[in-house]
Structure formats: structure tokens, C-alpha cells
Motif scaffolding. Structure first.
Motif, PDB file in Angstrom:
ATOM      1  N   THR A   8     -12.792  -1.480   8.479  1.00 29.73           N
ATOM      2  CA  THR A   8     -12.180  -2.085   9.511  1.00 29.73           C
ATOM      3  C   THR A   8     -10.512  -2.495   9.498  1.00 29.73           C
ATOM      4  O   THR A   8     -10.345  -2.689   8.415  1.00 29.73           O
ATOM      5  CB  THR A   8     -13.280  -3.434   9.979  1.00 29.73           C
ATOM      6  N   ALA A   9     -10.119  -2.569  10.641  1.00 32.69           N
ATOM      7  CA  ALA A   9      -8.555  -2.881  10.771  1.00 32.69           C
ATOM      8  C   ALA A   9      -8.171  -4.051  11.596  1.00 32.69           C
ATOM      9  O   ALA A   9      -8.809  -4.008  12.950  1.00 32.69           O
ATOM     10  CB  ALA A   9      -7.870  -1.642  11.370  1.00 32.69           C
ATOM     11  N   LEU A  54       1.082  -8.091  10.599  1.00 37.30           N
ATOM     12  CA  LEU A  54       0.329  -7.881   9.174  1.00 37.30           C
ATOM     13  C   LEU A  54      -0.880  -6.939   9.765  1.00 37.30           C
ATOM     14  O   LEU A  54      -1.749  -7.448  10.424  1.00 37.30           O
ATOM     15  CB  LEU A  54      -0.115  -9.214   8.827  1.00 37.30           C
ATOM     16  N   LEU A  55      -0.924  -5.965   8.974  1.00 37.99           N
ATOM     17  CA  LEU A  55      -2.285  -5.154   9.182  1.00 37.99           C
ATOM     18  C   LEU A  55      -3.248  -5.385   7.862  1.00 37.99           C
ATOM     19  O   LEU A  55      -2.878  -5.270   6.758  1.00 37.99           O
ATOM     20  CB  LEU A  55      -1.908  -3.734   8.875  1.00 37.99           C
ATOM     21  N   GLU A  56      -4.360  -5.622   8.214  1.00 38.05           N
ATOM     22  CA  GLU A  56      -5.333  -5.654   7.101  1.00 38.05           C
ATOM     23  C   GLU A  56      -6.356  -4.667   7.514  1.00 38.05           C
ATOM     24  O   GLU A  56      -6.885  -4.609   8.362  1.00 38.05           O
ATOM     25  CB  GLU A  56      -5.829  -6.901   6.960  1.00 38.05           C
ATOM     26  N   LEU A  57      -6.666  -3.898   6.357  1.00 34.75           N
ATOM     27  CA  LEU A  57      -7.552  -2.787   6.187  1.00 34.75           C
ATOM     28  C   LEU A  57      -8.668  -3.248   5.177  1.00 34.75           C
ATOM     29  O   LEU A  57      -8.254  -3.454   4.144  1.00 34.75           O
ATOM     30  CB  LEU A  57      -6.783  -1.428   5.733  1.00 34.75           C
ATOM     31  N   ALA A  58      -9.910  -3.239   5.830  1.00 37.12           N
ATOM     32  CA  ALA A  58     -11.204  -3.928   5.010  1.00 37.12           C
ATOM     33  C   ALA A  58     -11.927  -2.688   4.607  1.00 37.12           C
ATOM     34  O   ALA A  58     -12.893  -2.468   5.552  1.00 37.12           O
ATOM     35  CB  ALA A  58     -11.549  -5.143   5.265  1.00 37.12           C
ATOM     36  N   TYR A  59     -12.340  -2.132   3.297  1.00 37.83           N
ATOM     37  CA  TYR A  59     -13.219  -1.236   3.095  1.00 37.83           C
ATOM     38  C   TYR A  59     -14.259  -1.986   2.298  1.00 37.83           C
ATOM     39  O   TYR A  59     -14.207  -2.342   1.383  1.00 37.83           O
ATOM     40  CB  TYR A  59     -12.452   0.089   2.178  1.00 37.83           C
ATOM     41  N   ARG A  65     -15.000  -1.838  -3.289  1.00 38.94           N
ATOM     42  CA  ARG A  65     -14.390  -2.771  -2.297  1.00 38.94           C
ATOM     43  C   ARG A  65     -12.982  -2.645  -2.545  1.00 38.94           C
ATOM     44  O   ARG A  65     -12.264  -2.798  -3.555  1.00 38.94           O
ATOM     45  CB  ARG A  65     -14.898  -4.098  -2.401  1.00 38.94           C
ATOM     46  N   VAL A  66     -12.215  -2.339  -1.402  1.00 42.82           N
ATOM     47  CA  VAL A  66     -10.719  -2.057  -1.298  1.00 42.82           C
ATOM     48  C   VAL A  66     -10.318  -2.758  -0.124  1.00 42.82           C
ATOM     49  O   VAL A  66     -10.978  -2.521   1.238  1.00 42.82           O
ATOM     50  CB  VAL A  66     -10.219  -0.752  -1.504  1.00 42.82           C
ATOM     51  N   THR A  67      -9.292  -3.521  -0.271  1.00 47.56           N
ATOM     52  CA  THR A  67      -8.588  -4.144   0.978  1.00 47.56           C
ATOM     53  C   THR A  67      -6.914  -3.691   0.935  1.00 47.56           C
ATOM     54  O   THR A  67      -6.371  -3.886  -0.074  1.00 47.56           O
ATOM     55  CB  THR A  67      -8.668  -5.669   0.816  1.00 47.56           C
TER      56      THR A  67
END
Length: 527
Positions: A244-245, A274-279, A339-341
Motif C-alpha cells: 500500500t502507498a 512524504l511517500l510511505e510504501l508499506a509491504y 516486512r518492509v516499509t
């Protein structure tokens, strides 16, 4: 959610300028096959021999005398690709691979890709018919003979070279020139074709990460503002599983005290993001890795303005952020169980009446204050906010930031090696080893404690530009925001840009660090 947009699905990225190349750049497809195919243009490796280049294999494959290969300048020198006319009217290539090490195969793949691109493209650019590689139906195909002792490392290196060596990014009214579309790697008898094919597909995903990071870096800054960079990253993430972004705007940042990002972006008419990418894959185990990438879409230096010479290259000053975006997308495509952000603080550093000043005191996310010494040291200001946010809100186990941060690293390590600072020896070795496996060199630099006191502020908690060696003190400044977590800082000021082609690298933004970040995540997934 005030000031934030959450992206879960998206259409392909639309060009702001119709002449802008499609992003991401299309790369060559690669398959591993069992048999050499008649009528398809081919390439054969040339190794070092005891008395010179070993031309016998190429001569036999192409049914020519070794003297013909000598006449066209065939060489074992890695990075040489020589075309020779064949009896059937087609063309073959003799490609130097030296002793056959991974770096030499990567260089060979890059040289071959450029040779094919030149043959296909230069005639088209001059409004002539492009030269054929062989039969017209096979003009966009190529086959490459693999050596008898081929392994996964060889395939990875070759695919990286083939996929990236022919990369190009050009904003032009001219039609896109023809390109190499598919390469068949011909395995030796008895080889495990399925295993080599899996290795080739994974290597192509790594190449795609590098290529996307190049695309983002090369996009001109009249198109690429903070909204475009973060929005493009979010849009590309839209259809990937478990990813999700979220894009946060200047209102959200102000409400939550992201003073560093707001200060740097305050001089521009195009506000920060600010971009947050949550895997978050199901069943993920192991540590939570947070990646933070500097996303300065153009850097004038602000009031501490840069010299005019070379300023045009500052369109690539978001290369760290581009590497993080590309890495998160590739990690999701590979389905790695970890898990990677990814965080990309993005701003333009401009000169205006609203620009921040030397002597200002800036309050970062979480409350720590910084005394500004030089507005051109803007990267650490935005990274400090994002790192502090990660520590406070994301519960990371490991932190890695990547940035074109200091000219000092270019002086220390040149243009092909990244600087690696780390608070944790195990993490430092994981980063170094990950880079080595994917063809990116890192050199560990010291966090010299003798300079830690220089970071302490007099008017504020910390100084932005303390005295001492620039790369080290910049890293020590960032360490102040890491909350004593295992942390690595990757300074890519040198290798993020290239002035000329070499190996799989082409002039312009290089995409450096994207592959290392993916490989690091894969290492954590396997641990």
C-alpha cells in the motif's frame, strides 16, 4: 485522513509531457533454452586463453575461420563486442568475457546490449531504415551461448548487463527507436535449464528495479516535482500484492511537526510530500526493515546557492528516494516474505523569500532541533524527519537510509563505490555482501566517535553542518535521530550518476543501490 492519499489500485503512469518516455522503461525479456536456433542472430563468449583469446568456440559456432574473427577485432577483453558477417547474410557477435568472472559477464552483457542497440537504432535516428540483425522476423531477437560451466552467478551477471546496458531515456519528438526485445540464453548440454531460467527471471527483476530508479532520476525537474515523484511511486505500487502507498501533503506534515521537510521545501512554489510504501505479506517472519530515501527533486542549494556549473545534474538528487521506491516495488513483485516499509521525504530546495536560512533553528518530527549552517545540506534535514518518524511510529528492527548526501564521498570513493556507514557490524556486512552479489560495490566508512561531539548544537540540540570530515559528520548527524536502532547510512553521491557508459551502467542516473536494497531484504527473508 487529513492531508493524505492512500493508493491501492492505479492505471499506468500518464506522461505529463507527451514526449516523456513511458515509465517504467521496457526491458528485454530473457529465457533460458536448450538449443541454438538457426536464423536467430547470436553471440558467443570469448575467454582468455593461454596464448591469447580463445576464438575456436566462436569460429565453430559461426562456421568461420578464426582469421575472420581476428580480422574484426574479436577479443577476450571484457566489455568488447565485435560483429561479424555470416555466410547466411546474418550477423554474429564475439563477446569478450575475460576469465569469466561475474563482473566480466556483466560488462560483456552491457557491451553486447549497446552494440545491438547501436545497430538497430542509429539508422532509425538518421531517418534511414534500421539495419537488420538477421532475418527481418528476428530483428528484435538475440541468442547467447552460455559456457559449459555456467552457474547462477554467471546468468545473473549476464542478464543484468543485457537488460541494463541498452537502457536509454530521452525526451524527444522522434519515435522510439527499435530495441532488442528478447534474448535466449542457450544452456550447455546437461545444465539445469529450469534453475537457470529462475535465476534469469530474478535477475531481470533486479534489473527492472535499477531501470525504474534510473527513470525517476532522469526525469527532468520541470516534470518531476515532489507531488509527481511521490504520486508516481504510489501509482506504480497500486496493483502489487500486499503493498500500500500513502502520500502525505504539506498540511499533514505541518500538523505533525515535520520541520525539516517543510523548511527545505519552503522556498519552492511546489510543496513537499512524504511517500510511505508499506509491504506486509501474509506469513512474513523476521525483522521489520525500514528504508528511507532522500527525495530532493531539484536542489539549487537554497540561499547557500550552488555554482551554476553542474547544477543541471541536481535533477538526480532524489536518487536515494528513487532507489527506495524501485526496491519496494521489486520486493513486492518477488513476493519476499519479509516486512518492509519505504519512506521518501520529497522537497525542492529553491531560493525565494520563503526559503529557510543559515542560522535558522528547525524543529524536526519528535521535537529535536537543528541549527542550520548551510541550506545546501538539505538532504540530512529531510532524512532526519523521516528517520525520527520511523523510529516513533513504525516499530522497525532495522533502519537503512540512502541518499546523494555529500561531495566528500565522491572525493573519498570516486564514482563507482557507495559509502557505507553503520552502527551495527552485522547489518553493515549484510549490506556489503548484498551489494557484492548484485554487482554494486560498497565500502564501509568509520563513524569516528572523536567527531560526535561536533554534532552537538550550541543554539539547538544538533548542528546541521558540524566541523570535520563531511561524510562522517553527516552520518553522525543522522545517527542522532535513529533511536539507537541497528542502522546503516548509504551515501551514493558518487555512483548515483555516471558521465559515460561502463559495464551495465549508462550515462545519467544509474539506479545505484536499488538492487542492493532488494537483495538485503531477500537476505533478511531467508534468515
Amino acid at each position: 485522513m487529513s492531508g493524505a492519499s492512500v493508493f491501492r489500485s492505479a492505471q499506468p503512469v500518464r506522461d505529463v509531457d507527451p514526449a516523456l518516455p513511458a515509465i517504467p522503461t521496457a526491458l528485454v525479456e530473457v529465457d533460458v533454452v536448450r538449443q541454438w536456433r538457426d536464423g536467430v542472430p547470436g553471440a558467443v563468449p570469448v575467454f582468455d586463453g593461454e596464448s591469447g583469446p580463445g576464438l575456436a568456440d566462436a569460429a565453430e559456432q559461426f562456421d568461420v575461420d578464426a582469421a575472420v574473427l581476428e580480422a574484426v577485432g574479436a577479443s577476450a577483453s571484457a566489455g568488447t563486442a565485435r560483429a561479424l558477417p555470416l555466410r547466411d547474410g546474418g550477423v554474429g557477435w564475439a563477446v569478450g568475457v575475460g576469465s569469466g568472472g561475474a563482473a566480466q559477464w556483466r560488462s560483456a552483457g552491457g557491451a553486447l546490449a549497446r552494440a545491438v542497440r547501436e545497430r538497430l537504432g542509429e539508422a532509425a535516428e538518421s531517418d534511414e531504415e534500421p539495419g537488420d540483425l538477421g532475418e527481418a522476423s528476428d530483428a528484435d531477437y538475440l541468442q547467447v551461448k552460455l559456457p559449459a560451466d555456467v552457474d547462477g552467478e554467471t546468468v545473473t551477471a549476464l542478464v543484468l548487463g543485457l537488460a541494463l546496458g541498452g537502457y536509454r531515456f530521452r525526451v524527444s519528438r522522434r519515435p522510439v527507436p527499435p530495441r532488442l526485445r528478447k534474448v535466449l540464453l542457450v544452456a550447455p548440454e546437461g545444465a539445469d535449464v529450469a534453475a537457470l531460467g529462475a535465476q534469469a527471471r530474478r535477475a531481470r527483476e533486479l534489473a527492472a528495479a535499477t531501470a525504474l530508479a534510473r527513470d525517476l532520476a532522469n526525469t527532468p525537474s520541470n516534470v518531476k516535482d515532489p507531488a509527481w515523484l511521490t504520486g508516481t511511486g504510489a501509482e506504480l505500487a497500486g496493483d502489487l500484492p500486499d503493498l500500500t502507498a500513502t502520500v502525505r501533503d504539506e498540511k499533514w506534515l505541518a500538523e505533525r511537526g515535520f520541520g525539516g521537510i517543510l523548511a527545505v521545501g519552503g522556498g519552492s512554489s511546489r510543496p513537499p510530500r512524504l511517500l510511505e510504501l508499506a509491504y506486509r505479506p501474509k506469513g512474513a517472519t523476521g525483522p521489520h526493515l525500514v528504508l528511507v530515501g532522500k527525495g530532493i527533486t531539484f536542489d539549487t542549494g537554497g540561499i547557500s546557492i550552488k555554482p551554476a556549473e553542474g547544477m543541471h545534474l541536481m535533477r538526480t538528487d532524489m536518487s536515494g528516494g528513487g532507489a527506495v521506491i524501485a526496491a519496494l516495488l521489486t520486493i513486492a513483485r518477488l513476493g519476499l516474505p519479509v516486512r518492509v516499509t519505504g519512506l521518501v521525504p520529497s522537497a525542492e530546495n529553491h531560493v525565494s523569500g520563503s526559503a529557510y536560512r543559515p542560522g535558522d533553528v528547525v524543529r524536526h518530527y519528535g521535537g529535536k532541533t537543528t541549527e542550520v549552517g548551510n541550506t545546501d545540506a538539505e538532504g540530512r534535514m529531510v532524512l532526519a524527519d523521516a528517520i525520527a518518524y520511523a523510529v516513533d511510529r513504525l516499530e522497525p528492527d532495522l533502519l537503512v537510509d540512502v541518499a546523494t548526501l555529500t561531495g566528500a564521498m565522491k572525493v573519498a570513493l570516486g564514482l563507482r563505490t557507495g559509502g557505507l556507514f553503520a552502527s551495527d557490524d552485522e547489518l553493515a556486512e549484510k549490506v556489503r555482501a548484498a551489494g557484492a552479489r548484485v554487482g554494486e560495490a560498497w565500502w564501509r566508512m568509520p563513524l569516528v566517535e572523536d567527531h560526535a561531539e561536533a554534532v552537538k548544537g550550541e543554539l539547538a540540540d544538533v548542528k546541521q553542518t558540524p566541523s570535520g570530515p563531511g561524510g562522517i559528520t553527516a552520518a553522525l548527524f543522522l545517527r542522532e535521530f535513529t533511536g539507537d536502532l541497528p542502522w546503516a547510512h548509504l551515501d551514493i553521491a558518487g555512483p548515483a550518476r555516471a558521465e559515460k557508459d561502463h559495464d551495465e551502467v549508462v550515462a545519467g542516473g544509474t539506479g545505484f543501490a536499488a538492487r542492493s536494497l532488494v537483495e538485503l531484504a531477500a537476505t533478511l527473508a531467508d534468515s
